[in-house]
Write a protein that holds these residues in place. Structure first.
Motif, PDB file in Angstrom:
ATOM      1  N   VAL A 192     -11.753 -49.412  12.953  1.00  0.00           N
ATOM      2  CA  VAL A 192     -10.570 -48.895  12.259  1.00  0.00           C
ATOM      3  C   VAL A 192      -9.644 -50.040  11.874  1.00  0.00           C
ATOM      4  O   VAL A 192      -9.138 -50.100  10.740  1.00  0.00           O
ATOM      5  CB  VAL A 192      -9.831 -47.865  13.138  1.00  0.00           C
ATOM      6  N   LEU A 248     -13.005 -46.745   7.440  1.00  0.00           N
ATOM      7  CA  LEU A 248     -12.024 -46.052   8.283  1.00  0.00           C
ATOM      8  C   LEU A 248     -12.603 -44.760   8.847  1.00  0.00           C
ATOM      9  O   LEU A 248     -12.495 -44.485  10.056  1.00  0.00           O
ATOM     10  CB  LEU A 248     -10.770 -45.764   7.467  1.00  0.00           C
ATOM     11  N   GLY A 288     -15.127 -45.533  11.615  1.00  0.00           N
ATOM     12  CA  GLY A 288     -14.542 -45.906  12.903  1.00  0.00           C
ATOM     13  C   GLY A 288     -14.016 -44.703  13.664  1.00  0.00           C
ATOM     14  O   GLY A 288     -14.223 -44.579  14.882  1.00  0.00           O
ATOM     15  N   ILE A 289     -13.340 -43.800  12.950  1.00  0.00           N
ATOM     16  CA  ILE A 289     -12.853 -42.570  13.591  1.00  0.00           C
ATOM     17  C   ILE A 289     -14.013 -41.726  14.082  1.00  0.00           C
ATOM     18  O   ILE A 289     -13.979 -41.156  15.185  1.00  0.00           O
ATOM     19  CB  ILE A 289     -11.967 -41.781  12.604  1.00  0.00           C
ATOM     20  N   SER A 322     -11.086 -51.990   9.001  1.00  0.00           N
ATOM     21  CA  SER A 322     -11.077 -51.258   7.729  1.00  0.00           C
ATOM     22  C   SER A 322      -9.752 -51.394   6.998  1.00  0.00           C
ATOM     23  O   SER A 322      -9.712 -51.456   5.768  1.00  0.00           O
ATOM     24  CB  SER A 322     -11.375 -49.775   7.979  1.00  0.00           C
TER      25      SER A 322
END
Length: 414
Positions: free
Chosen positions: A306, A384, A387-388, A309
């Motif tokens: 995250v 992003l 990563g989440i 990103s």
């Protein structure tokens, strides 16, 4: 005093590096990993230069993944029935020839995006046969007592090559992709020769008759061990969503503006973190709460993804990738050690082949997923979201596989 039993390194060794077989294995891994990292940088930069397309960057991962999914059961069976060293050597020699073909195409001016993808597909076939016997080889060299330390030591050598390889590839690419491919092929051929000098502690079991049951035995074994299934599937989904590295050429070119050498630095950054962490684990092996530690490492991997990103700073991006690599190697060492120690030797090839499919799915298919989502949503949103997604997977797997979460020590369970 250094003690040996049928070539097996014992716990009383003054240094694991005093064993020639482990040394040859590590040198071979370093040479081959250097080659792979240099190849990755060269192919990524060249195909993006030719296409300016995130989708084609994803296709590079897909064409490596397809042979793996088709050949998984076959290569595992081969790894348990034939000489694992010879399989690795032949596979790496084939890879070397394919890379030399890339160099030939560059020197003679007929290389294009289609020919690159076709040759990478051939390399993917050869690599499919190399992975399972390579994973199954280390338990035949070291004793169970020091396997976690040996795995971390081999990981350190691997990560050292991952650090050096991308930067070296980026520098050499300035001389032309053909130069990178020529040196890469030479290193692969050297690795294929060195692996033949590794001696193992015992012969593989080869008397098991061929049948559909033995072909699918790896899958059946993993299904019978929910904790193993949880460990390798955690890696599958966590890295599948967190595949930021596939889009590094775009970050280097369009977001951070750092060129091909900068791309090599970005490629090397995760390995810096991984090397530092694996060296620490080699000296200080995990002794308790390893399940919880593995999950925390995966969550940290997602957090680092995250941060990367959203970063537009070269320094912050490097630090995020170092953190990503350090957290990833914790998970890798725990998972690989646990899976190998839980698996009998005559099954390690087939179990490793299924494990390699999961790893390949997370890496190569993850690259395709990253390229595809980047073409849909844009580069930064794709990384992003990934990563989440990794963080969500970690928390979900804690609920689905509570026994994995509560594993205390890295030892074979009765």
């Amino acid at each position: 005093m250094v003690q040996k039993e049928r070539g097996l390194i014992t716990i009383n060794n003054l240094s694991m590096l005093q064993n020639k077989s482990l040394s040859f294995l590590m040198i071979s891994r370093v040479a081959n990993t250097l080659a792979i990292q240099m190849l990755t940088v060269a192919v990524g930069w060249q195909i993006y230069s030719l296409t300016q397309s995130a989708f084609y960057l994803g296709l590079v991962g897909l064409v490596q993944f397809l042979p793996m999914i088709v050949l998984t059961l076959v290569v595992g069976h081969v790894a348990d029935r034939y000489d694992r060293k010879l399989i690795i050597s032949i596979s790496q020699s084939v890879e070397a020839l394919a890379v030399f073909l890339l160099a030939f195409g560059c020197y003679h001016g007929w290389i294009n995006k289609e020919s690159i993808l076709i040759i990478i597909f051939l390399i993917g076939i050869a690599n499919s046969f190399q992975g399972p016997p390579m994973q199954a080889l280390l338990p035949n060299i070291v004793s169970e007592e020091i396997f976690p330390r040996a795995a971390a030591l081999v990981a350190s050598a691997f990560q050292f090559a991952v650090i050096i390889g991308p930067g070296l590839g980026g520098i050499l690419y300035s001389l032309g992709p053909g130069v990178v491919y020529s040196i890469t092929g030479s290193l692969m051929f050297l690795s294929s020769m060195l692996i033949l000098f590794v001696s193992t502690r015992k012969e593989q079991v080869k008397t098991e008759p061929k049948s559909l049951k033995t072909l699918f035995a790896g899958i059946s074994f993993i299904k019978s061990k929910p904790v193993i299934l949880g460990a390798i599937s955690l890696d599958l989904f966590a890295v599948l969503f967190g595949g930021a590295t596939a889009l590094l050429p775009i970050y280097a070119s369009k977001i951070l503006f750092i060129g091909s050498f900068g791309l090599g630095v970005l490629r090397s950054a995760p390995a810096v973190g991984a090397l530092l962490m694996s060296a620490f684990l080699a000296r200080n092996p995990l002794k308790k709460n390893v399940g919880r530690t593995m999950f925390m490492a995966v969550i940290l991997f997602g957090i680092a993804t995250v941060i990367f990103s959203l970063s537009k700073s070269f320094i912050i991006s490097i630090l995020a990738l170092i953190l990503l690599g350090a957290s990833d190697v914790i998970s890798v060492v725990i998972r690989s050690t646990f899976v190998q120690m839980e698996t009998p030797d005559n099954m390690r090839g087939r179990v490793s082949s299924v494990n390699m499919l999961f790893i390949g799915t997370s890496n190569q298919l993850g690259e395709f997923e990253s390229g595809l989502t980047a073409s849909w949503f844009g580069t930064v949103p794709a990384v992003l979201i990934g990563g989440i997604g990794t963080i969500v997977v970690a928390f979900l797997w804690m609920r689905l596989f509570p026994d994995l979460l509560h594993i205390d020590k890295l030892e074979a369970r009765k």
